[in-house]
Design a protein around this motif. Structure first.
Motif, short mmCIF file in Angstrom:
data_model
loop_
_atom_site.label_atom_id
_atom_site.label_comp_id
_atom_site.label_asym_id
_atom_site.label_seq_id
_atom_site.Cartn_x
_atom_site.Cartn_y
_atom_site.Cartn_z
N LEU A 212 7.82 1.24 -7.34
CA LEU A 212 8.07 0.29 -6.26
C LEU A 212 9.30 -0.56 -6.62
O LEU A 212 9.42 -1.02 -7.74
CB LEU A 212 6.87 -0.65 -6.09
N GLY A 213 10.18 -0.72 -5.65
CA GLY A 213 11.35 -1.52 -5.93
C GLY A 213 11.88 -2.18 -4.70
O GLY A 213 11.41 -1.95 -3.63
N SER B 181 14.80 -2.68 2.56
CA SER B 181 14.66 -4.03 2.01
C SER B 181 14.30 -5.04 3.10
O SER B 181 13.46 -5.92 2.90
CB SER B 181 15.95 -4.46 1.31
N ALA B 182 14.94 -4.90 4.25
CA ALA B 182 14.63 -5.80 5.37
C ALA B 182 13.19 -5.64 5.83
O ALA B 182 12.50 -6.62 6.13
CB ALA B 182 15.59 -5.54 6.53
N LEU B 183 12.71 -4.39 5.87
CA LEU B 183 11.32 -4.15 6.26
C LEU B 183 10.35 -4.76 5.26
O LEU B 183 9.33 -5.34 5.64
CB LEU B 183 11.06 -2.64 6.39
N ARG B 184 10.67 -4.65 3.98
CA ARG B 184 9.80 -5.26 2.97
C ARG B 184 9.72 -6.78 3.15
O ARG B 184 8.65 -7.37 3.00
CB ARG B 184 10.32 -4.91 1.57
N ARG B 185 10.85 -7.39 3.47
CA ARG B 185 10.86 -8.84 3.65
C ARG B 185 10.00 -9.27 4.85
O ARG B 185 9.41 -10.35 4.85
CB ARG B 185 12.29 -9.35 3.84
N PHE C 136 2.94 -11.17 3.81
CA PHE C 136 1.51 -10.84 3.84
C PHE C 136 0.96 -10.51 2.45
O PHE C 136 -0.19 -10.09 2.31
CB PHE C 136 1.29 -9.64 4.77
N GLY C 137 1.80 -10.68 1.42
CA GLY C 137 1.36 -10.40 0.07
C GLY C 137 1.07 -8.93 -0.17
O GLY C 137 0.15 -8.58 -0.93
N ARG C 138 1.83 -8.05 0.47
CA ARG C 138 1.60 -6.61 0.35
C ARG C 138 2.78 -5.93 -0.33
O ARG C 138 3.86 -6.50 -0.46
CB ARG C 138 1.41 -5.98 1.74
N ARG C 139 2.55 -4.68 -0.75
CA ARG C 139 3.62 -3.82 -1.28
C ARG C 139 3.40 -2.43 -0.70
O ARG C 139 2.78 -1.57 -1.31
CB ARG C 139 3.59 -3.81 -2.81
N THR C 140 3.89 -2.24 0.51
CA THR C 140 3.57 -1.04 1.29
C THR C 140 4.61 0.07 1.16
O THR C 140 4.26 1.25 1.18
CB THR C 140 3.42 -1.40 2.78
N ILE C 141 5.89 -0.29 1.06
CA ILE C 141 6.95 0.72 1.04
C ILE C 141 7.37 0.97 -0.39
O ILE C 141 7.95 0.09 -1.04
CB ILE C 141 8.15 0.29 1.89
N ALA C 142 7.06 2.16 -0.89
CA ALA C 142 7.36 2.51 -2.27
C ALA C 142 8.66 3.30 -2.36
O ALA C 142 8.96 4.13 -1.49
CB ALA C 142 6.23 3.34 -2.87
#
Length: 231
Positions: free
Chosen positions: A230-231, A195-199, A205-211
């Motif tokens: 993705l969550g 979750s911290a990495l997603r933030r 950057f408007g991305r969704r990289t970690i699924a």
């Protein structure tokens, strides 16, 4: 990076664990040769720090047995002995480097980094996924050229995911690579760091990289494509 330290001097072993963990390593400690040999075969360490004078099996025998059984993990051997014959025996049994006690911690970590670089000869110096670039040697992360500051554990979790090149990585695999064999805490700690990495890596950057692959683990995806779950 996951490291096995095989050292029967418990104060020294704990000091090494404290220092290496502060530098971002996941550290397993073994206090005798038999345990060191068993763990050296079972777990995917990036490097092994091996004392020579050990209970049950000495470091020479542990090193030779690991090599005989096909374990190619770089080995740094520690010795309180002096003399070129002891150093020669360490190298002849399969060690990649040696260090005499007492030693400087700064020199130890420099030797470990050199061994890991040698072990990854031919591998890319940086890890990339789209515009995400991780430099393990210099401990830097960039997204689209923009530096991203990561904590030690965040960096290690991301490195683990990048090294699997888009394949699913189970939660227990991440725990094994980033924490250590003695970790008995909540396995959901992995979710906290993801979750911290997603933030830090996705949201700004408007991305969704970690699924999230539900019930399994995580994988990297190209800007959210094919990322059901993705969550």
């Amino acid at each position: 990076m996951r490291v096995l330290v095989v050292e029967d001097e418990k104060r020294l072993a704990e000091t090494l664990r404290w220092g290496l963990e502060a530098d971002g390593y996941a550290v397993d400690l073994a206090h005798d040769g038999e345990t060191g040999l068993e763990w050296g075969q079972l777990h995917p360490y990036q490097v092994i720090v091996l004392d020579i004078m050990l209970p049950k099996l000495n470091g020479y025998r542990v090193c030779a047995a690991l090599r005989e059984r096909g374990v190619t993990t770089p080995i740094l051997m520690l010795t309180a002995k002096n003399g070129e014959y002891d150093e020669a025996e360490a190298l002849d049994t399969g060690a990649d480097d040696f260090l005499r006690k007492p030693f400087s911690y700064v020199v130890l970590t420099a030797r470990l980094r050199a061994l890991v670089r040698r072990g990854r000869a031919g591998a890319a110096a940086t890890l990339t996924f789209g515009d995400l670039v991780l430099d393990p040697a210099n401990r830097t992360c960039r997204r689209g050229g923009t530096p991203v500051a990561l904590t030690t554990k965040e960096f290690a979790v991301l490195e683990c995911l990048l090294r699997h090149d888009g394949h699913v990585v189970a939660k227990h695999e991440i725990l094994g690579q980033v924490w250590d064999v003695a970790y008995e805490g909540d396995p959901n700690i992995v979710e906290v760091y993801v979750s911290a990495l997603r933030r830090k890596l996705d949201t700004p950057f408007g991305r969704r990289t970690i699924a999230t692959v539900r019930g399994v683990g995580y994988r990297l995806v190209a800007d959210g494509t094919g990322a059901g779950g993705l969550g």
